[in-house]
Motif scaffolding. Structure first.
Motif, PDB file in Angstrom:
ATOM      1  N   LEU A  32      48.028  43.531  34.505  1.00  0.00           N
ATOM      2  CA  LEU A  32      48.141  43.978  35.884  1.00  0.00           C
ATOM      3  C   LEU A  32      48.761  42.887  36.734  1.00  0.00           C
ATOM      4  N   ILE A  33      49.695  43.284  37.576  1.00  0.00           N
ATOM      5  CA  ILE A  33      50.436  42.360  38.431  1.00  0.00           C
ATOM      6  C   ILE A  33      50.460  42.905  39.852  1.00  0.00           C
ATOM      7  N   ALA A  34      50.967  42.093  40.758  1.00  0.00           N
ATOM      8  CA  ALA A  34      51.289  42.589  42.100  1.00  0.00           C
ATOM      9  C   ALA A  34      52.679  43.206  42.003  1.00  0.00           C
ATOM     10  N   GLY A  35      52.713  44.522  41.958  1.00  0.00           N
ATOM     11  CA  GLY A  35      53.979  45.230  41.790  1.00  0.00           C
ATOM     12  C   GLY A  35      54.698  45.434  43.109  1.00  0.00           C
ATOM     13  N   GLU A  36      55.535  46.433  43.151  1.00  0.00           N
ATOM     14  CA  GLU A  36      56.335  46.691  44.345  1.00  0.00           C
ATOM     15  C   GLU A  36      55.425  46.976  45.533  1.00  0.00           C
ATOM     16  N   GLY A  37      55.748  46.338  46.651  1.00  0.00           N
ATOM     17  CA  GLY A  37      54.947  46.511  47.850  1.00  0.00           C
ATOM     18  C   GLY A  37      53.609  45.810  47.798  1.00  0.00           C
ATOM     19  N   GLY A  38      53.398  44.959  46.789  1.00  0.00           N
ATOM     20  CA  GLY A  38      52.139  44.247  46.668  1.00  0.00           C
ATOM     21  C   GLY A  38      51.002  45.084  46.123  1.00  0.00           C
ATOM     22  N   ARG A  39      51.300  46.232  45.522  1.00  0.00           N
ATOM     23  CA  ARG A  39      50.263  47.088  44.940  1.00  0.00           C
ATOM     24  C   ARG A  39      50.032  46.690  43.485  1.00  0.00           C
ATOM     25  N   MET A  40      48.780  46.819  43.027  1.00  0.00           N
ATOM     26  CA  MET A  40      48.473  46.484  41.639  1.00  0.00           C
ATOM     27  C   MET A  40      49.108  47.509  40.714  1.00  0.00           C
ATOM     28  N   ALA A  87      36.039  47.104  35.335  1.00  0.00           N
ATOM     29  CA  ALA A  87      34.634  46.689  35.385  1.00  0.00           C
ATOM     30  C   ALA A  87      34.568  45.256  35.882  1.00  0.00           C
ATOM     31  N   ARG A  88      33.625  45.017  36.779  1.00  0.00           N
ATOM     32  CA  ARG A  88      33.434  43.654  37.275  1.00  0.00           C
ATOM     33  C   ARG A  88      32.230  43.032  36.585  1.00  0.00           C
ATOM     34  N   LEU A  89      32.449  41.920  35.897  1.00  0.00           N
ATOM     35  CA  LEU A  89      31.370  41.175  35.260  1.00  0.00           C
ATOM     36  C   LEU A  89      30.930  40.090  36.234  1.00  0.00           C
ATOM     37  N   HIS A  90      29.689  40.216  36.722  1.00  0.00           N
ATOM     38  CA  HIS A  90      29.187  39.453  37.854  1.00  0.00           C
ATOM     39  C   HIS A  90      27.920  38.722  37.455  1.00  0.00           C
ATOM     40  N   ILE A 126      39.472  50.017  29.911  1.00  0.00           N
ATOM     41  CA  ILE A 126      38.839  49.535  31.135  1.00  0.00           C
ATOM     42  C   ILE A 126      39.117  48.038  31.290  1.00  0.00           C
ATOM     43  N   TYR A 127      39.827  47.697  32.356  1.00  0.00           N
ATOM     44  CA  TYR A 127      40.150  46.292  32.648  1.00  0.00           C
ATOM     45  C   TYR A 127      38.900  45.541  33.106  1.00  0.00           C
ATOM     46  N   TRP A 128      39.023  44.192  33.168  1.00  0.00           N
ATOM     47  CA  TRP A 128      37.909  43.359  33.615  1.00  0.00           C
ATOM     48  C   TRP A 128      38.276  42.634  34.905  1.00  0.00           C
ATOM     49  N   MET A 129      37.304  42.496  35.772  1.00  0.00           N
ATOM     50  CA  MET A 129      37.357  41.578  36.908  1.00  0.00           C
ATOM     51  C   MET A 129      36.163  40.647  36.745  1.00  0.00           C
ATOM     52  N   ILE A 130      36.379  39.348  36.722  1.00  0.00           N
ATOM     53  CA  ILE A 130      35.335  38.384  36.379  1.00  0.00           C
ATOM     54  C   ILE A 130      35.284  37.291  37.439  1.00  0.00           C
ATOM     55  N   ASP A 131      34.064  36.844  37.750  1.00  0.00           N
ATOM     56  CA  ASP A 131      33.889  35.671  38.606  1.00  0.00           C
ATOM     57  C   ASP A 131      33.939  34.417  37.750  1.00  0.00           C
ATOM     58  N   GLY A 132      34.707  33.420  38.194  1.00  0.00           N
ATOM     59  CA  GLY A 132      34.644  32.119  37.531  1.00  0.00           C
ATOM     60  C   GLY A 132      33.303  31.446  37.785  1.00  0.00           C
ATOM     61  N   LEU A 133      32.768  31.638  38.987  1.00  0.00           N
ATOM     62  CA  LEU A 133      31.463  31.114  39.367  1.00  0.00           C
ATOM     63  C   LEU A 133      30.791  32.143  40.264  1.00  0.00           C
ATOM     64  N   PRO A 186      39.357  35.315  26.525  1.00  0.00           N
ATOM     65  CA  PRO A 186      39.420  36.197  27.699  1.00  0.00           C
ATOM     66  C   PRO A 186      40.447  35.754  28.734  1.00  0.00           C
ATOM     67  N   ILE A 187      40.618  34.449  28.913  1.00  0.00           N
ATOM     68  CA  ILE A 187      41.546  33.951  29.930  1.00  0.00           C
ATOM     69  C   ILE A 187      42.988  34.335  29.605  1.00  0.00           C
ATOM     70  N   ARG A 188      43.274  34.599  28.326  1.00  0.00           N
ATOM     71  CA  ARG A 188      44.627  34.972  27.908  1.00  0.00           C
ATOM     72  C   ARG A 188      44.762  36.470  27.619  1.00  0.00           C
ATOM     73  N   ASP A 189      43.688  37.210  27.798  1.00  0.00           N
ATOM     74  CA  ASP A 189      43.682  38.624  27.447  1.00  0.00           C
ATOM     75  C   ASP A 189      44.260  39.454  28.585  1.00  0.00           C
ATOM     76  N   GLU A 190      45.165  40.373  28.246  1.00  0.00           N
ATOM     77  CA  GLU A 190      45.759  41.220  29.282  1.00  0.00           C
ATOM     78  C   GLU A 190      44.742  42.145  29.939  1.00  0.00           C
ATOM     79  N   ALA A 191      43.551  42.272  29.336  1.00  0.00           N
ATOM     80  CA  ALA A 191      42.509  43.096  29.954  1.00  0.00           C
ATOM     81  C   ALA A 191      41.893  42.423  31.172  1.00  0.00           C
ATOM     82  N   LEU A 192      42.073  41.110  31.318  1.00  0.00           N
ATOM     83  CA  LEU A 192      41.557  40.406  32.499  1.00  0.00           C
ATOM     84  C   LEU A 192      42.510  40.668  33.658  1.00  0.00           C
TER      85      LEU A 192
END
Length: 696
Positions: A32-40, A87-90, A126-133, A186-192
């Motif tokens: 996932l990237i910031a695509g056209e217009g800044g949309r994911m 999914a957000r891992l919190h 299902i992609y991941w959103m993760i907190d570093g801390l 995980p840091i290199r996984d496209e699912a992050l």
């Protein structure tokens, strides 16, 4: 509630996977990237923005912790069936360090379960959103209460190299090791999809969280880095005295004896410069943290500073790749006896928590609601299931994450402390919240609600916009524009058009702007927006918000819905007419058979949510605002009924209750003729929030 099974059946009316399929996550094109217009968007299709329906996985031992392998597979499949694709891992750090005595001594079984769950989620698209801390205790060992706020790490990371090194080691240990179930770190996984470098780590916020009566508002550790910053900003004490006007004889730049403000609520030039220092320090830390994760191999989106909507924090967020925000209606402090709420409607205050979030967005960047909720036990929380996904879609936001231990549970009656009753931040057991999450999958992810036709930039000059008021934020009277069109922050850079909000701000700008937009044809001349009476109609004509009546109406081709505190006169939507109701609630009718509109659908999912409480729930006051005892299961649903019709439809039809597990029961109504009936949530099969209307 009679049901105990909460796992929905494949192919049931609550299984959305046939029309909300998740794309496979494999290869660099899936990143996932910031695509056209800044949309994911996916890297392989940057012009095709995604809407991400997010599952908050904030598990702790009290809520069951991370599941075993077999349960993780079931859970991930259930999430996909319900329309989740993120999914957000919190609080992962707290789970890994629970009961550990030595620093960074992660619990091996918990780490294994986390790795397996990540693989199971990825397998389901299902992609991941993760907190570093997340935890204030980070990777420190020998901590008894890991979920409790403790001073130190999150603030000190901004100026103390040892604290920053702790964060760097934590992120490296957490994300840079190979996951044996995916074969990649995980840091290199496209699912992050998104890495929140530190959850809610703003400097001002940290000092407020840890503030105590009788103690200085700001810790002494801030004095040295503030003095160093002031020495770079001002050439002499005389220049500083000219800027502040209150420099004391004992204070000097050369001796680094400039004091911190004694009172954060006293508006002064000293406070203004402290806010400017916070912007500088937070942006510098953001740059350092981003460099760390890039060196570890991460090439996805990063975010941080995901709460508070002050002018100061807005300036910090201007440097983010993606903006994330946490915001709540009727926030609850905890689960202790004596916790309290206001019990007020969010529509009654103009959906302030949503407007605040909208004003925190920077245009041209992805925007993610990393946490939100209209919290249990507020009796109006049915409003969130309609208001949040509708206005998120109108604003063009990228992801929605209703905060909780988990958005779903597989059954009632699990033997964990936080699953023995409905609680705040525990939406999985709340049928009202679950009804809202079901509707959100349709309104937001399926894109039933359209994006706004107009975007109104709120222009930002820079640190010159700061005042001595550390609480200063976008004026309430201007953020109401978010109920009409898309809004967001934008660097001014000399931009001046009739359709922007410039500096200085004033509430009168909103009505002038709306008038100009009507004159230019950007808003229909018949648009019913009238801020003076609290009525706001979206520029798409799909959303109608009435503060005084506490009603929100949504009319789209595939979904028609209303949230109401009462129905004193019939509400005519599009194809749906609400004639009357017993008490307040949420009513929605949505296409589930692929028909282009409700008027043509023969298989309509009806969602009807009122309120729910625990058995034996007790309060300390007559208004049910102060909790005494949360009670226990089973859940009790407030009995309600609503009379409705589809005036344009006629023929043979039947109404079938649908259980929370998706089971379709025998019809409670079966007729030939006009589609006109009274629906009750008290069915022969037990109470429910879901019904299926079938038309021949």
């Amino acid at each position: 509630m009679r049901e105990t099974n909460l796992a929905i059946a494949a192919g049931s009316p609550l299984d959305f996977s046939p029309f909300l399929p998740n794309l496979p996550i494999n290869g660099s094109g899936a990143r996932l990237i910031a695509g056209e217009g800044g949309r994911m968007a996916r890297a392989e299709a940057p012009a095709e923005p995604l809407r991400l329906h997010c599952a908050s996985l904030a598990w702790s031992p009290a809520s069951g912790g991370f599941p075993d392998h077999a349960t993780a597979d079931i859970y991930a499949r259930q999430l996909a069936m319900r329309g989740y694709n993120l999914a957000r891992l919190h609080f992962v750090d707290a789970s890994l360090m629970m009961g550990r005595d030595r620093d960074f001594d992660f619990d091996p079984e918990t780490l294994d379960r986390i790795h397996y769950l990540m693989a199971a989620l990825k397998k389901e698209g299902i992609y991941w959103m993760i907190d570093g801390l997340t935890s204030w205790s980070g990777g420190y060992g020998d901590i008894e209460h890991r979920w409790d706020p403790t001073p130190g790490l999150k603030l000190e990371m901004h100026y103390d190299e040892q604290a920053f090194s702790h964060w760097r080691r934590l992120v490296t240990s957490l994300l840079a090791g190979v996951n044996p179930y995916t074969g990649v770190a995980p840091i290199r996984d496209e699912a992050l999809a998104l890495l929140i470098l530190a959850n809610e780590g703003g400097m001002e916020f940290e000092t407020v969280v840890h503030g105590r009566n009788g103690k200085p508002h700001y810790p002494e550790g801030l004095r040295k880095p503030l003095n160093e910053w002031l020495q770079r900003r001002y050439s002499s004490d005389a220049e500083l005295q000219q800027a502040w006007g209150d420099l004391q004889p004992s204070e000097s730049l050369q001796s680094s004896t400039i004091r911190l403000p004694a009172d954060r609520y006293n508006d002064t030039a000293r406070m203004r410069d402290l806010q400017a220092y916070f912007v500088s320090a937070e942006q510098a830390l953001l740059e350092k943290m981003t460099e760390v994760v890039h060196r570890l191999g991460y090439d996805g989106l990063v975010s941080s500073y995901n709460n508070w909507t002050t002018n100061q924090t807005a300036l910090t967020r201007s440097r983010l790749q993606a903006v994330t925000m946490n915001t709540y209606h009727d926030w609850v402090s905890g689960y202790q006896s004596g916790a309290k709420i206001t019990g007020e409607s969010s529509i009654g205050d103009g959906a302030a928590y949503l407007r605040m979030a909208a004003a925190a967005r920077w245009l041209g960047k992805p925007f993610v609601m990393s946490e939100y909720d209209h919290l249990f036990w507020n009796p109006y929380r049915y409003e969130a299931g309609l208001a949040v996904p509708s206005y998120a879609a109108l604003q063009g936001w990228d992801a929605l994450c209703r905060h909780g231990h988990g958005p779903i549970a597989l059954r009632y009656g699990e033997p964990f402390a936080h699953k023995r009753a409905m609680l705040p931040y525990a939406i999985a057991l709340d049928p009202v919240a679950r009804a809202g999450e079901t509707l959100a999958a349709l309104l937001f992810r399926r894109q039933d609600v359209s994006r706004a036709r107009n975007t109104i930039p709120f222009l930002v000059e820079g640190v010159s916009d700061l005042t001595g008021d550390m609480q200063a934020a976008e004026p309430d009277g201007l953020t109401f524009l978010a109920l009409v069109s898309s809004i967001g922050l934008q660097k001014s850079e000399g931009l001046r058009t009739p359709y922007t909000i410039g500096q200085p701000r004033s509430d009168g700008q909103a009505e002038n702007l709306l008038r100009s937009m009507k004159d230019a044809g950007l808003l229909a001349s018949t648009n019913r927006t009238d801020p003076s009476i609290g009525v706001f109609e979206s520029d798409t004509r799909e959303l109608l918000f009435d503060v005084a009546k506490k009603t929100l109406q949504v009319v789209t081709p595939r979904t028609e819905a209303a949230a109401f505190s009462s129905v004193t006169a019939p509400i005519s939507l599009g194809s749906l007419r609400i004639i009357g109701a017993e008490g307040g609630g949420l009513l929605a009718a949505s296409v589930t058979d692929g028909a282009p509109s409700l008027a043509q659908s023969r298989r309509i999912l009806i969602i009807y949510a009122t309120d729910a409480r625990n058995t034996g729930m007790r309060f300390r006051d007559a208004g049910n605002r102060v909790i005494d005892d949360f009670g226990k299961l089973p859940v009790l649903i407030r009995k309600g009924s609503v009379s409705l019709s589809l005036p344009q439809r006629s023929g043979s039809w039947r109404l079938l209750p649908v259980g929370l597990d998706g089971t379709v029961h025998q019809p409670v109504l079966q007729r030939a003729g006009p589609v006109d009936f009274t629906l009750s949530n008290d069915t022969p099969f037990g109470p429910t929030t879901f019904f299926l209307l079938e038309l021949d």
